[in-house]
Design a protein around this motif. Structure first.
Motif, short mmCIF file in Angstrom:
data_model
loop_
_atom_site.label_atom_id
_atom_site.label_comp_id
_atom_site.label_asym_id
_atom_site.label_seq_id
_atom_site.Cartn_x
_atom_site.Cartn_y
_atom_site.Cartn_z
N ARG A 30 38.76 44.36 47.28
CA ARG A 30 39.43 43.32 46.51
C ARG A 30 38.83 43.32 45.12
N THR A 31 39.65 43.05 44.14
CA THR A 31 39.21 42.97 42.76
C THR A 31 39.40 41.54 42.28
N TYR A 32 38.38 40.99 41.66
CA TYR A 32 38.42 39.63 41.14
C TYR A 32 38.10 39.67 39.66
N ASP A 33 38.90 38.95 38.86
CA ASP A 33 38.59 38.82 37.44
C ASP A 33 37.43 37.86 37.27
N LEU A 34 36.52 38.19 36.36
CA LEU A 34 35.40 37.32 36.04
C LEU A 34 35.76 36.47 34.83
N ASP A 35 35.37 35.20 34.85
CA ASP A 35 35.66 34.36 33.69
C ASP A 35 34.70 34.70 32.55
N ASP A 36 35.02 34.17 31.37
CA ASP A 36 34.25 34.49 30.17
C ASP A 36 32.77 34.11 30.32
N VAL A 93 34.15 50.28 22.36
CA VAL A 93 34.21 49.67 23.68
C VAL A 93 32.81 49.77 24.25
N PHE A 94 32.32 48.69 24.82
CA PHE A 94 31.00 48.64 25.42
C PHE A 94 31.16 48.22 26.86
N GLU A 95 30.41 48.87 27.76
CA GLU A 95 30.48 48.50 29.17
C GLU A 95 29.08 48.34 29.73
N VAL A 96 28.93 47.32 30.57
CA VAL A 96 27.74 47.15 31.39
C VAL A 96 28.26 46.92 32.80
N ASP A 97 27.59 47.51 33.78
CA ASP A 97 28.07 47.37 35.14
C ASP A 97 26.94 47.51 36.14
N GLU A 98 27.25 47.22 37.37
CA GLU A 98 26.31 47.40 38.47
C GLU A 98 27.14 47.78 39.70
N HIS A 103 26.98 48.97 49.94
CA HIS A 103 27.78 47.83 50.37
C HIS A 103 29.19 47.83 49.78
N ARG A 104 29.50 48.88 48.99
CA ARG A 104 30.84 49.06 48.43
C ARG A 104 31.27 47.88 47.57
N ARG A 105 30.38 47.43 46.73
CA ARG A 105 30.68 46.30 45.86
C ARG A 105 30.10 46.57 44.48
N GLY A 106 30.53 45.80 43.51
CA GLY A 106 29.99 45.94 42.17
C GLY A 106 30.77 45.10 41.18
N TRP A 107 30.43 45.27 39.93
CA TRP A 107 31.11 44.55 38.86
C TRP A 107 31.04 45.37 37.58
N SER A 108 31.91 45.04 36.66
CA SER A 108 31.96 45.72 35.37
C SER A 108 32.40 44.71 34.32
N GLY A 154 35.95 41.10 32.53
CA GLY A 154 35.13 41.61 33.62
C GLY A 154 35.85 41.54 34.94
N ARG A 155 35.39 42.40 35.85
CA ARG A 155 35.94 42.42 37.20
C ARG A 155 34.81 42.61 38.19
N GLU A 156 35.02 42.04 39.37
CA GLU A 156 34.10 42.22 40.48
C GLU A 156 34.88 42.89 41.60
#
Length: 166
Positions: A30-36, A93-98, A103-108, A154-156
């Protein structure tokens, strides 16, 4: 690989890690948008990211150690390297992620904005002494580049069977 293997003669071997074919489904996410506010919190709590831009000789992408300060991304570079191109106002464009492969999860978090050199002694001092903003490479890294965000998104990513709680 030849026809007796079930593959076409001369066809490239497209098997990747784990015996999966590119494009094979490895579990639904599942993909979730992250708030500002969450995006900015993640930017502030990390210190390594990647900056991309269209340079004179084509697209470039570089990892940088950075500092989120006063609503901007700051990093130091050499005045003689390719990143020094960003001293002139440049769309980036700048990206930071984990990513947690186990566990097949992350964010960007993606920041679209404008980079430019800054001469602020306060910003230069902060990038020199505060944790994380020190460049990994050796040599003279006294050119400070700031990225002023125009858009932060961002997305999780979580497994589909994971609950909706964070």
């Amino acid at each position: 690989m030849d026809a007796s293997d079930g593959g076409a003669v001369g066809a490239p071997d497209r098997t990747v890690h784990g015996g999966l074919q590119p494009g094979a489904i490895r579990g639904r996410r599942r993909t979730y948008d992250l708030d500002d506010a969450r995006c900015r919190q993640l930017l502030e709590s990390h210190d390594m990211g990647r900056v991309a831009w269209s340079a004179a000789d084509g697209p470039q992408l570089f990892p940088v150690s950075y500092l989120w300060w006063d609503g901007r991304i700051l990093f130091r570079t050499s005045p003689y390297g390719l990143l020094s191109e960003l001293v002139r106002r440049t769309a980036v464009v700048f990206e930071v992620d984990e990513i947690d492969d186990v566990h097949r999860r992350g964010w960007s978090v993606i920041v679209r904005g404008r980079a430019s050199g800054i001469a602020s002694p306060d910003a230069a001092h902060r990038t020199a002494v505060l944790g994380g903003a020190g460049p990994w490479g050796g040599g003279d890294r006294n050119l400070v580049i700031a990225i002023a965000p125009m858009e932060v998104t961002g997305r999780e990513f979580r497994p589909a069977d994971d609950g909706d709680g964070h």
